[in-house]
Design a protein around this motif. Structure first.
Motif, PDB file in Angstrom:
ATOM      1  N   UNK A 450       0.869  -1.180   0.000  1.00 30.59           N
ATOM      2  CA  UNK A 450       0.000   0.000   0.000  1.00 30.59           C
ATOM      3  C   UNK A 450       0.903   1.226   0.000  1.00 30.59           C
ATOM      4  N   UNK A 451       1.402   1.608  -1.162  1.00 32.77           N
ATOM      5  CA  UNK A 451       2.423   2.667  -1.224  1.00 32.77           C
ATOM      6  C   UNK A 451       1.968   3.993  -0.627  1.00 32.77           C
ATOM      7  N   UNK A 452       0.699   4.375  -0.863  1.00 24.70           N
ATOM      8  CA  UNK A 452       0.246   5.664  -0.346  1.00 24.70           C
ATOM      9  C   UNK A 452       0.272   5.682   1.186  1.00 24.70           C
ATOM     10  N   UNK A 453      -0.185   4.582   1.802  1.00 27.86           N
ATOM     11  CA  UNK A 453      -0.156   4.514   3.265  1.00 27.86           C
ATOM     12  C   UNK A 453       1.275   4.504   3.783  1.00 27.86           C
ATOM     13  N   UNK A 454       2.159   3.745   3.114  1.00 21.88           N
ATOM     14  CA  UNK A 454       3.557   3.728   3.534  1.00 21.88           C
ATOM     15  C   UNK A 454       4.206   5.086   3.425  1.00 21.88           C
ATOM     16  N   UNK A 455       3.906   5.810   2.350  1.00 29.94           N
ATOM     17  CA  UNK A 455       4.461   7.152   2.179  1.00 29.94           C
ATOM     18  C   UNK A 455       3.980   8.082   3.285  1.00 29.94           C
ATOM     19  N   UNK A 456       2.687   7.992   3.634  1.00 29.40           N
ATOM     20  CA  UNK A 456       2.150   8.852   4.691  1.00 29.40           C
ATOM     21  C   UNK A 456       2.788   8.531   6.043  1.00 29.40           C
ATOM     22  N   UNK A 457       2.996   7.246   6.326  1.00 31.02           N
ATOM     23  CA  UNK A 457       3.605   6.861   7.599  1.00 31.02           C
ATOM     24  C   UNK A 457       5.037   7.373   7.699  1.00 31.02           C
ATOM     25  N   UNK A 458       5.816   7.181   6.639  1.00 28.23           N
ATOM     26  CA  UNK A 458       7.197   7.654   6.667  1.00 28.23           C
ATOM     27  C   UNK A 458       7.254   9.178   6.725  1.00 28.23           C
ATOM     28  N   UNK A 459       6.310   9.836   6.055  1.00 24.54           N
ATOM     29  CA  UNK A 459       6.290  11.300   6.102  1.00 24.54           C
ATOM     30  C   UNK A 459       5.999  11.799   7.513  1.00 24.54           C
ATOM     31  N   UNK A 472      14.668   6.327   4.093  1.00 27.09           N
ATOM     32  CA  UNK A 472      13.783   5.341   3.464  1.00 27.09           C
ATOM     33  C   UNK A 472      12.901   5.989   2.405  1.00 27.09           C
ATOM     34  N   UNK A 473      12.352   7.145   2.710  1.00 27.24           N
ATOM     35  CA  UNK A 473      11.488   7.821   1.747  1.00 27.24           C
ATOM     36  C   UNK A 473      12.292   8.304   0.542  1.00 27.24           C
ATOM     37  N   UNK A 474      13.515   8.777   0.786  1.00 27.31           N
ATOM     38  CA  UNK A 474      14.376   9.197  -0.328  1.00 27.31           C
ATOM     39  C   UNK A 474      14.718   8.014  -1.235  1.00 27.31           C
ATOM     40  N   UNK A 475      14.995   6.855  -0.654  1.00 25.69           N
ATOM     41  CA  UNK A 475      15.277   5.662  -1.457  1.00 25.69           C
ATOM     42  C   UNK A 475      14.076   5.294  -2.329  1.00 25.69           C
ATOM     43  N   UNK A 483       6.820   4.095  -5.403  1.00 25.81           N
ATOM     44  CA  UNK A 483       6.316   5.455  -5.517  1.00 25.81           C
ATOM     45  C   UNK A 483       6.837   6.076  -6.805  1.00 25.81           C
ATOM     46  N   UNK A 484       6.188   7.116  -7.240  1.00 18.67           N
ATOM     47  CA  UNK A 484       6.651   7.815  -8.437  1.00 18.67           C
ATOM     48  C   UNK A 484       8.018   8.447  -8.174  1.00 18.67           C
ATOM     49  N   UNK A 485       8.872   8.410  -9.188  1.00 15.99           N
ATOM     50  CA  UNK A 485      10.227   8.949  -9.036  1.00 15.99           C
ATOM     51  C   UNK A 485      10.169  10.463  -8.815  1.00 15.99           C
ATOM     52  N   UNK A 486      10.834  10.896  -7.741  1.00 13.23           N
ATOM     53  CA  UNK A 486      10.903  12.323  -7.409  1.00 13.23           C
ATOM     54  C   UNK A 486      12.327  12.636  -6.951  1.00 13.23           C
ATOM     55  N   UNK A 487      13.273  12.748  -7.893  1.00 11.05           N
ATOM     56  CA  UNK A 487      14.683  12.945  -7.502  1.00 11.05           C
ATOM     57  C   UNK A 487      14.914  14.199  -6.668  1.00 11.05           C
ATOM     58  N   UNK A 488      14.236  15.285  -7.008  1.00  7.93           N
ATOM     59  CA  UNK A 488      14.457  16.523  -6.255  1.00  7.93           C
ATOM     60  C   UNK A 488      13.990  16.381  -4.808  1.00  7.93           C
ATOM     61  N   UNK A 489      12.850  15.719  -4.610  1.00  9.81           N
ATOM     62  CA  UNK A 489      12.369  15.487  -3.248  1.00  9.81           C
ATOM     63  C   UNK A 489      13.310  14.557  -2.490  1.00  9.81           C
ATOM     64  N   UNK A 490      13.835  13.531  -3.179  1.00  8.05           N
ATOM     65  CA  UNK A 490      14.787  12.617  -2.549  1.00  8.05           C
ATOM     66  C   UNK A 490      16.046  13.367  -2.113  1.00  8.05           C
ATOM     67  N   UNK A 491      16.541  14.245  -2.973  1.00  8.96           N
ATOM     68  CA  UNK A 491      17.734  15.014  -2.625  1.00  8.96           C
ATOM     69  C   UNK A 491      17.476  15.915  -1.425  1.00  8.96           C
ATOM     70  N   UNK A 492      16.290  16.541  -1.378  1.00 10.29           N
ATOM     71  CA  UNK A 492      15.968  17.412  -0.252  1.00 10.29           C
ATOM     72  C   UNK A 492      15.900  16.627   1.056  1.00 10.29           C
ATOM     73  N   UNK A 493      15.330  15.417   1.011  1.00  6.34           N
ATOM     74  CA  UNK A 493      15.248  14.596   2.225  1.00  6.34           C
ATOM     75  C   UNK A 493      16.635  14.171   2.699  1.00  6.34           C
TER      76      UNK A 493
END
Length: 733
Positions: A450-459, A472-475, A483-493
């Motif tokens: 459940x990617x959306x739930x996992x993303x919300x929990x890690x956030x 973990x969220x950056x990976x 999850x959809x690729x978001x390199x800029x968000x990964x770099x910020x994290x």
């Protein structure tokens, strides 16, 4: 039958009357004091309806001198260590509805004095004490507010905590309540807007009441980077006044004041970092004679000097400090390795468990489940973790969930693991939230992701400042699968985790820069991050540095010497991939003409260092000819055989050993000639020997027969073979 010291049977009726009058007055005064405390003030939202009773005005509760005598005796029993007797008396009075009994019980469960720490039970007891308007309501309100502000496991109650602190202002802890209110206004909270001017005013009022904590807060607020405009003179003045107050407390022998002075010289203190002065104050606190001071100072000393800090903790444990017993047991499990002792670890943890220490239950339960340091006992390990969870230790739920998820000591049951992790998340354990987020992102055998739930929990864990959740969220954003690729968000994290000092994030961000996953910086920035992480002891960063200096990604210059240096450090640090990477670097050095490096790589098991490179060295095809080392390296690669596939003699089989072998061969052939001119060949002549082999064997016998017939003198032990033997015999080849 009435309890000892209680009033006659009319007392319950009087309580009911007072309660009814209180409720009526609270409803009648909805527009006055009772309701006004629940209305928004200064931009604050109202509290929840179920919490109104904690803030409403009620009729004062009256207690006679007999009730106060009972409370005082129970409190004295707890203070002198008679927890069983004190607990029994307080529970009896709490059953009679005495608010001070609820308050004293709440403190025991809040701080773990004589009982297992149980925050949920402490919360309920504080509620029972605050709902009644008694003399301890102010102190109970302050303690409940601190409980909510310091323990996320109970949920987010910032607004309620703020209101409770306001309710505590008329009491004895007014200065402490002002400091907590000022801190909330300075940094803000959930539903509490930032108001720096209000925070400054609250701190000044606390200073007027003699709060040294407010003095230090203002000294930091006026310092560079504080929440108020920088004012060096004001900062120095407040700091000097703070030190004066702390020194006065130290003169009275207060251990907490000594620890405060040590913090002042710490890495983040206003007078630090000054390690020697900090250590001196910690040792002074440990030597004060207080068992609790000895334990707390030992924990702080342990960070800088593990052996010395452990000694103070051990002394506190021998004096009966249950937290010290749990800490000593945890250290003996193997952190650091020099202090590891499984027998002592089991002894101290069992002793702390007998005294109902939830941290000891958790540590011992985990050790029995994993079975690395102690003998595995999954059944007892699970029972201990379950007991710790029931006493308010959510980390135990996380460990149980991870064990069932990974099959560590327990059968692999993902659905049961999900239940434990969900409980840990509800109880507020941030690691439970992270583990649950990982499980929801990747899924398990019978649990779809459940990617959306996992993303919300890690956030949510990221918002609480957990660097592991950031990584973990950056990976997940870099991989772009769950999850959809978001390199800029990964770099910020990753950059946020780096700013918090996470060395693993430093190494991962540098790796992403080097391998092209992120293009925000060049290789120089990557090397800077890796060296910063490696200098802090991160073995993975050492490994990446060694590879980067050998492979030269992104336009870096090859530096095999630096590569070898970092990889040797990674080997010493224990990274499992470091030995192989080191052999590859030594192989590259060998191809560049450094023979010892190639030999070391070959001896370490690098198969590609054998054969071709060894022959190239022996033939001089690399610019430098090294015949003997080259042949030795090549022979290792061919399994000890020559280029034509024949067994080669071992290196060094010459001189004395070769002469001895020659003598033994001649003696054997001479004996065969005396027995009839034939060597023993098994049951039938020539069995198992090819025709070509028989011809060679015959020629050897013919060469040996003349010498045997001439009865040559037998070889002496250690003698060399002579080329011109008696009887015209030729030497063996």
């Amino acid at each position: 039958m009435n309890a000892v010291g209680s009033t006659p049977a009319r007392r319950p009726v009087a309580r009911l009357v007072r309660a009814a009058v209180g409720v009526g007055l609270a409803l009648a005064m909805a527009g006055c004091q009772g309701l006004s405390s629940r209305l928004p003030e200064g931009g604050l939202p109202p509290v929840a309806v179920e919490d109104w009773a904690l803030l409403a005005w009620t009729w004062p509760y009256e207690m006679n001198h007999l009730d106060w005598t009972r409370v005082r005796r129970a409190r004295q029993a707890v203070e002198r260590g008679d927890y069983v007797g004190g607990l029994a008396r307080l529970e009896e009075m709490a059953a009679d509805g005495l608010p001070p009994a609820h308050y004293e019980l709440a403190k025991m469960y809040h701080y773990g004095h004589g009982v297992s720490r149980d925050l949920r039970r402490a919360e309920g007891l504080y509620h029972a004490a605050i709902r009644v308007n008694s003399s301890i309501r102010d102190n109970a309100s302050y303690n409940l507010a601190r409980l909510y502000l310091t323990h996320d496991a109970l949920g987010n109650h910032d607004v309620l905590a703020y209101r409770l602190l306001q309710q505590a202002l008329p009491g004895q802890r007014r200065a402490e309540a002002l400091v907590q209110l000022a801190a909330l206004r300075a940094s803000g909270g959930d539903g509490i807007p930032v108001d720096r001017q209000a925070a400054e005013a609250l701190y000044r009022e606390a200073v007027r009441l003699g709060s040294d904590e407010a003095l230090l807060a203002l000294a930091e607020a006026y310092h560079d980077g504080g929440f108020l405009p920088a004012d060096a003179d004001a900062s120095r003045d407040y700091l000097a006044r703070y030190r004066t107050l702390v020194n006065a407390r130290i003169a009275e022998g207060e251990v907490e004041a000594m620890l405060d002075m040590a913090r002042l010289y710490g890495p983040e203190g206003r007078l630090g970092p000054a390690p020697e002065r900090r250590l001196a104050w910690l040792v002074r606190a440990a030597e004060s004679g207080s068992t609790d001071g000895m334990r707390r100072a030992g924990e702080l000393i342990f960070v800088e000097d593990p052996a010395r800090g452990f000694e103070w903790l051990r002394r506190a444990a021998h004096r009966g400090s249950v937290p010290a017993m749990a800490t000593v047991g945890a250290i003996r499990l193997g952190a650091p390795a020099a202090l590891a002792d499984p027998v002592q670890a089991r002894f101290w943890l069992e002793k702390a468990v007998d005294n109902r220490s939830t941290s000891a239950m958790t540590d011992l339960g985990e050790a029995l489940l994993v079975g690395e340091t102690l003998e595995p006992d999954p059944a007892r390990g699970r029972a201990l973790l379950e007991a710790a969870a029931q006493h308010g230790e959510p980390r135990a739920l996380t460990l149980l969930g991870r064990a069932f998820l990974e099959g560590t000591g327990l059968p692999q049951r993902p659905r049961l693991a999900l239940g434990y992790l969900q409980r840990a998340h509800r109880e507020g354990d941030v690691w439970g939230t992270i583990e649950l987020g990982r499980l929801r992102l990747s899924g398990a055998e019978d649990l779809p992701p459940r990617p959306e739930e996992g993303e919300a929990l890690l956030a949510s864990a990221v918002e609480r400042g957990e660097t592991a959740a950031m990584r973990d969220l950056a990976e997940a954003y870099l991989a772009g699968t769950a999850l959809a690729a978001r390199p800029s968000r990964a770099e910020a994290l990753l950059q946020r985790a780096v700013a918090l000092g996470d060395t693993t994030a430093m190494a991962r961000l540098a790796d992403a820069y080097l391998n092209g996953e992120l293009g925000g910086a060049g290789p120089e920035r990557a090397l800077e991050l890796l060296e910063a992480a490696a200098d802090r002891g991160d073995d993975y960063a050492m490994l990446l540095l060694g590879r980067a200096y050998r492979q030269a990604p992104g336009g870096l210059s090859v530096d095999l010497v630096a590569s070898e240096r970092w990889l040797r450090r990674a080997v010493e640090a224990g990274h499992p991939s470091a030995p192989r990477a080191l052999r590859n670097t030594l192989y590259a050095q060998g191809l560049a003409g450094r023979v010892p490096a190639l030999i070391e790589a070959a001896e370490g098991g690098a198969s590609r260092c054998h054969g071709g490179p060894g022959e190239a060295l022996s033939d001089g095809r690399g610019g430098r000819r090294s015949v003997r080392p080259g042949r030795a390296v090549a022979r290792r690669g061919r399994g000890g055989r020559s280029r034509r596939g024949r067994p080669e003699p071992r290196a060094g089989l010459s001189g004395r050993r070769r002469a001895q072998a020659t003598c033994r061969a001649r003696a054997a052939l001479s004996g065969a000639a005396r027995r009839g001119g034939r060597a023993e060949r098994g049951p039938r002549s020539g069995a198992g020997i090819s025709a070509r082999g028989r011809v060679r064997a015959g020629s050897r016998r013919r060469r040996a027969l003349p010498r045997a017939a001439g009865r040559s003198r037998p070889c002496r032990r250690g003698a060399r073979a002579r080329p011109g033997a008696a009887g015209g015999a030729r030497p063996l080849s």
